[in-house]
Write a protein that holds these residues in place. Sequence first.
Motif, PDB file in Angstrom:
ATOM      1  N   PHE A 157      -3.400   6.974 -11.153  1.00 39.34           N
ATOM      2  CA  PHE A 157      -2.679   5.779 -10.719  1.00 39.34           C
ATOM      3  C   PHE A 157      -3.508   4.939  -9.756  1.00 39.34           C
ATOM      4  N   LEU A 158      -4.396   5.546  -8.980  1.00 38.50           N
ATOM      5  CA  LEU A 158      -5.249   4.768  -8.083  1.00 38.50           C
ATOM      6  C   LEU A 158      -6.184   3.860  -8.881  1.00 38.50           C
ATOM      7  N   PHE A 159      -6.681   4.364  -9.995  1.00 39.81           N
ATOM      8  CA  PHE A 159      -7.552   3.563 -10.848  1.00 39.81           C
ATOM      9  C   PHE A 159      -6.740   2.439 -11.497  1.00 39.81           C
ATOM     10  N   ARG A 160      -5.531   2.761 -11.922  1.00 40.86           N
ATOM     11  CA  ARG A 160      -4.657   1.754 -12.511  1.00 40.86           C
ATOM     12  C   ARG A 160      -4.299   0.676 -11.484  1.00 40.86           C
ATOM     13  N   ALA A 161      -4.024   1.094 -10.251  1.00 41.81           N
ATOM     14  CA  ALA A 161      -3.695   0.129  -9.193  1.00 41.81           C
ATOM     15  C   ALA A 161      -4.878  -0.792  -8.905  1.00 41.81           C
ATOM     16  N   ASP A 218       4.127  -7.368  -3.408  1.00 44.29           N
ATOM     17  CA  ASP A 218       4.631  -6.205  -4.134  1.00 44.29           C
ATOM     18  C   ASP A 218       5.055  -6.544  -5.563  1.00 44.29           C
ATOM     19  N   GLU A 219       5.908  -7.542  -5.721  1.00 46.02           N
ATOM     20  CA  GLU A 219       6.452  -7.846  -7.051  1.00 46.02           C
ATOM     21  C   GLU A 219       5.370  -8.312  -8.015  1.00 46.02           C
ATOM     22  N   SER A 220       4.520  -9.243  -7.571  1.00 44.32           N
ATOM     23  CA  SER A 220       3.490  -9.784  -8.466  1.00 44.32           C
ATOM     24  C   SER A 220       2.426  -8.746  -8.799  1.00 44.32           C
ATOM     25  N   LEU A 221       2.037  -7.936  -7.816  1.00 43.22           N
ATOM     26  CA  LEU A 221       1.016  -6.922  -8.071  1.00 43.22           C
ATOM     27  C   LEU A 221       1.526  -5.864  -9.041  1.00 43.22           C
ATOM     28  N   PHE A 222       2.734  -5.389  -8.823  1.00 42.04           N
ATOM     29  CA  PHE A 222       3.238  -4.330  -9.698  1.00 42.04           C
ATOM     30  C   PHE A 222       3.600  -4.859 -11.083  1.00 42.04           C
ATOM     31  N   LYS A 223       3.806  -6.143 -11.189  1.00 41.16           N
ATOM     32  CA  LYS A 223       3.963  -6.762 -12.504  1.00 41.16           C
ATOM     33  C   LYS A 223       2.632  -6.684 -13.251  1.00 41.16           C
ATOM     34  N   ALA A 224       1.537  -6.996 -12.546  1.00 44.44           N
ATOM     35  CA  ALA A 224       0.201  -6.929 -13.149  1.00 44.44           C
ATOM     36  C   ALA A 224      -0.154  -5.490 -13.531  1.00 44.44           C
ATOM     37  N   ILE A 225       0.204  -4.539 -12.660  1.00 44.52           N
ATOM     38  CA  ILE A 225      -0.072  -3.128 -12.950  1.00 44.52           C
ATOM     39  C   ILE A 225       0.688  -2.685 -14.192  1.00 44.52           C
ATOM     40  N   LYS A 226       1.937  -3.093 -14.286  1.00 46.32           N
ATOM     41  CA  LYS A 226       2.780  -2.710 -15.418  1.00 46.32           C
ATOM     42  C   LYS A 226       2.279  -3.316 -16.722  1.00 46.32           C
ATOM     43  N   ALA A 265       0.828  -1.207   0.000  1.00 45.54           N
ATOM     44  CA  ALA A 265       0.000   0.000   0.000  1.00 45.54           C
ATOM     45  C   ALA A 265       0.864   1.260   0.000  1.00 45.54           C
ATOM     46  N   ALA A 266       1.965   1.237   0.758  1.00 46.00           N
ATOM     47  CA  ALA A 266       2.864   2.395   0.809  1.00 46.00           C
ATOM     48  C   ALA A 266       3.478   2.657  -0.567  1.00 46.00           C
ATOM     49  N   HIS A 267       3.793   1.590  -1.295  1.00 43.12           N
ATOM     50  CA  HIS A 267       4.327   1.715  -2.654  1.00 43.12           C
ATOM     51  C   HIS A 267       3.296   2.389  -3.561  1.00 43.12           C
ATOM     52  N   ILE A 268       2.032   2.002  -3.416  1.00 42.58           N
ATOM     53  CA  ILE A 268       0.957   2.608  -4.208  1.00 42.58           C
ATOM     54  C   ILE A 268       0.793   4.081  -3.854  1.00 42.58           C
ATOM     55  N   ILE A 277      -4.916  -4.881  -9.267  1.00 43.14           N
ATOM     56  CA  ILE A 277      -5.334  -5.868  -8.267  1.00 43.14           C
ATOM     57  C   ILE A 277      -6.262  -6.894  -8.904  1.00 43.14           C
ATOM     58  N   LEU A 278      -7.239  -6.409  -9.661  1.00 41.85           N
ATOM     59  CA  LEU A 278      -8.199  -7.310 -10.305  1.00 41.85           C
ATOM     60  C   LEU A 278      -7.513  -8.179 -11.365  1.00 41.85           C
ATOM     61  N   LYS A 279      -6.556  -7.605 -12.074  1.00 41.08           N
ATOM     62  CA  LYS A 279      -5.822  -8.374 -13.076  1.00 41.08           C
ATOM     63  C   LYS A 279      -4.990  -9.477 -12.412  1.00 41.08           C
ATOM     64  N   ALA A 280      -4.334  -9.135 -11.300  1.00 41.76           N
ATOM     65  CA  ALA A 280      -3.506 -10.119 -10.592  1.00 41.76           C
ATOM     66  C   ALA A 280      -4.341 -11.288 -10.084  1.00 41.76           C
ATOM     67  N   LEU A 281      -5.604 -11.016  -9.758  1.00 39.07           N
ATOM     68  CA  LEU A 281      -6.482 -12.048  -9.201  1.00 39.07           C
ATOM     69  C   LEU A 281      -7.451 -12.621 -10.221  1.00 39.07           C
ATOM     70  N   GLN A 282      -7.340 -12.192 -11.461  1.00 40.09           N
ATOM     71  CA  GLN A 282      -8.334 -12.538 -12.469  1.00 40.09           C
ATOM     72  C   GLN A 282      -8.545 -14.049 -12.599  1.00 40.09           C
TER      73      GLN A 282
END
Length: 237
Positions: free
Chosen positions: A164-168, A203-211, A150-153, A172-177
């Motif tokens: 970026f909040l919308f992208r984040a 952190d790593e997996s979520l930001f991979k999905a965001i990217k 959350a601090a990274h976001i 999250i939804l993409k990572a859990l899709q």
Amino acid sequence: MEHVIKKRRRDIVSLIVLDLPRTFPLLAFFQEGGTFHDNLRRILEAFVCFRSDLGYVQGMSYLAATLLLYMDEYPAFQCLCNLLRTKLLTSFYSMDMEKIGIYTQTFDSLFALFLPQLYNHFQEQEIKSQIFFVDWILTLFTKSLPIDVAAHIVDLYILKGDGFLFRAGLGILKALQGTLLNLEFDGIMFCLQSLSKQEAIQDESLFKAIKELQWTGQHYRDALKKQLLIHKRANKA
């Protein structure tokens, strides 16, 4: 009139005191006698005096507590005040349902654009984004995600802005899709309410999905502009 104002402030302070033990309950820092308990209380009480138009709203304690983990009391207070001056957070914390609706519809339009299969599944299960999206924005994800994630976001939100909040959220939804597509209503809600326990939300997996989202800031600006136009036309009708 002065009596009414004083009573309102006492009521708000009572609500703050009630909320403190609920803020990151697993962290002793913010519990009675903890390192940051009194700092957090003072920040929230000072904010109520500074922004009497907003007062205290549940969710603020999570923002202030997160800031306290990374900075001293006064800079944390300044940062909280600045965060809650933005149009997005002011709309949510003032409980302006009209504007919250516009932002939620903006998120929905981006959800349908970037993750159409999952969006349609949510529609079939009658899950409305407002159920989870409002809480994500109110707390900047600090209540839902592991603190370091959350601090990274929050860092990137301050750097990049509202979009970026919308992208984040989409990240999250993409990572859990893969998981969410195989669940029905109750399972989806449980998953969304226990994000910090999901392996994909690190952190790593979520930001991979965001990217991996093919995102530009223009996507958010265009989606918001479209919803504002739709809302304006509806009001004229």
